[in-house]
Design a protein around this motif. Structure first.
Motif, mmCIF file in Angstrom:
data_model
loop_
_atom_site.group_PDB
_atom_site.id
_atom_site.type_symbol
_atom_site.label_atom_id
_atom_site.label_comp_id
_atom_site.label_asym_id
_atom_site.label_seq_id
_atom_site.Cartn_x
_atom_site.Cartn_y
_atom_site.Cartn_z
ATOM 1 N N TRP A 74 0.938 -1.323 0.014
ATOM 2 C CA TRP A 74 0.121 0.019 0.025
ATOM 3 C C TRP A 74 0.948 1.377 -0.033
ATOM 4 C CZ3 TRP A 74 -0.234 3.991 3.518
ATOM 5 C CH2 TRP A 74 0.205 3.641 4.660
ATOM 6 N N ALA A 114 -0.196 3.964 -2.587
ATOM 7 C CA ALA A 114 -0.683 5.144 -2.089
ATOM 8 C C ALA A 114 0.333 6.109 -1.397
ATOM 9 C CB ALA A 114 -1.919 4.830 -1.204
ATOM 10 N N ASP A 124 1.349 9.038 -1.192
ATOM 11 C CA ASP A 124 0.920 10.151 -0.548
ATOM 12 C C ASP A 124 0.485 9.966 1.023
ATOM 13 O OD1 ASP A 124 1.955 12.096 -2.562
ATOM 14 O OD2 ASP A 124 -0.053 12.236 -3.456
ATOM 15 N N VAL A 125 -0.499 9.096 1.093
ATOM 16 C CA VAL A 125 -0.832 8.519 2.206
ATOM 17 C C VAL A 125 0.103 8.036 3.201
ATOM 18 C CG1 VAL A 125 -2.347 6.897 3.431
ATOM 19 C CG2 VAL A 125 -3.333 7.944 1.176
#
Length: 149
Positions: free
Chosen positions: A3, A7, A9-10
Motif C-alpha cells: 500500500w 498510495a 501520499d498517504v
C-alpha cells in the motif's frame, strides 16, 4: 499489497504524523505504547517491528515479554508507563465505550497537557499503522532496525 507504493501520499502523510506524534515523548514509552496497541490489534508485523526497535534502543526483553500481562506485572513499569499503557488500551479498544474518566485522569496526572495530547496522537497513529498492516497482510519477520547488520 504494498500500500505504501500504491498510495505514497498517504504513506508520507502517515510518516509525518508519526514523527509529529512522538515529539516530546520518551522513546521507551513510545515503544511500550506501540507494542501494546499492536498486541491488542493482533498486528504481527508491527509487533515484529516495534519489539526489534525497542530492543535495539536498549529496552529489556523482560519488560517486552511482560507487557501482554502488565496488570500482573506492574512492578516492571513506572506509574507513568502504566498510565500510558492503560490509556493505550482504552483508546485502542473503543468498542467497549469511551475512554473511562479514571483512565484519562490517571494519564493526566502523569503527563503535562501538551505531552498528553502527544501521547493520544501517538496512540491514534499506531492504531492506524496497525490497521494498514493487518488489512494489507504485511508479513512479519523481515524487519531490521536502523543500524542492524
Amino acid at each position: 499489497m504494498e500500500w505504501a507504493k500504491l498510495a505514497p501520499d498517504v504513506f508520507k502523510a502517515m510518516w509525518q504524523l508519526e514523527q509529529a506524534a512522538r515529539q516530546g515523548l520518551d522513546p521507551a514509552l513510545c515503544h511500550l505504547v506501540k507494542i501494546r496497541a499492536s498486541q491488542l490489534n493482533h498486528c504481527a508485523f508491527c509487533l515484529d517491528m516495534h519489539t526489534k526497535d525497542a530492543l535495539a534502543e536498549g529496552e529489556s526483553v523482560e519488560r517486552i515479554i511482560q507487557l501482554s500481562a502488565w496488570e500482573e506485572s506492574r512492578h516492571f513499569y513506572t506509574r507513568k508507563e502504566i498510565a500510558a499503557i492503560e490509556l493505550t488500551e482504552a483508546v485502542t479498544v473503543l468498542t467497549e465505550g469511551f475512554v473511562p474518566d479514571a483512565v484519562y485522569e490517571a494519564a493526566a496526572a502523569h503527563f503535562e497537557e501538551r505531552e498528553l495530547a502527544q501521547l493520544i496522537a501517538l496512540i491514534t497513529t499506531i492504531n492506524a499503522w496497525n490497521r494498514f498492516s493487518v488489512a494489507t497482510r504485511k508479513v512479519p519477520g523481515h524487519y531490521k532496525p536502523a543500524g542492524a547488520a
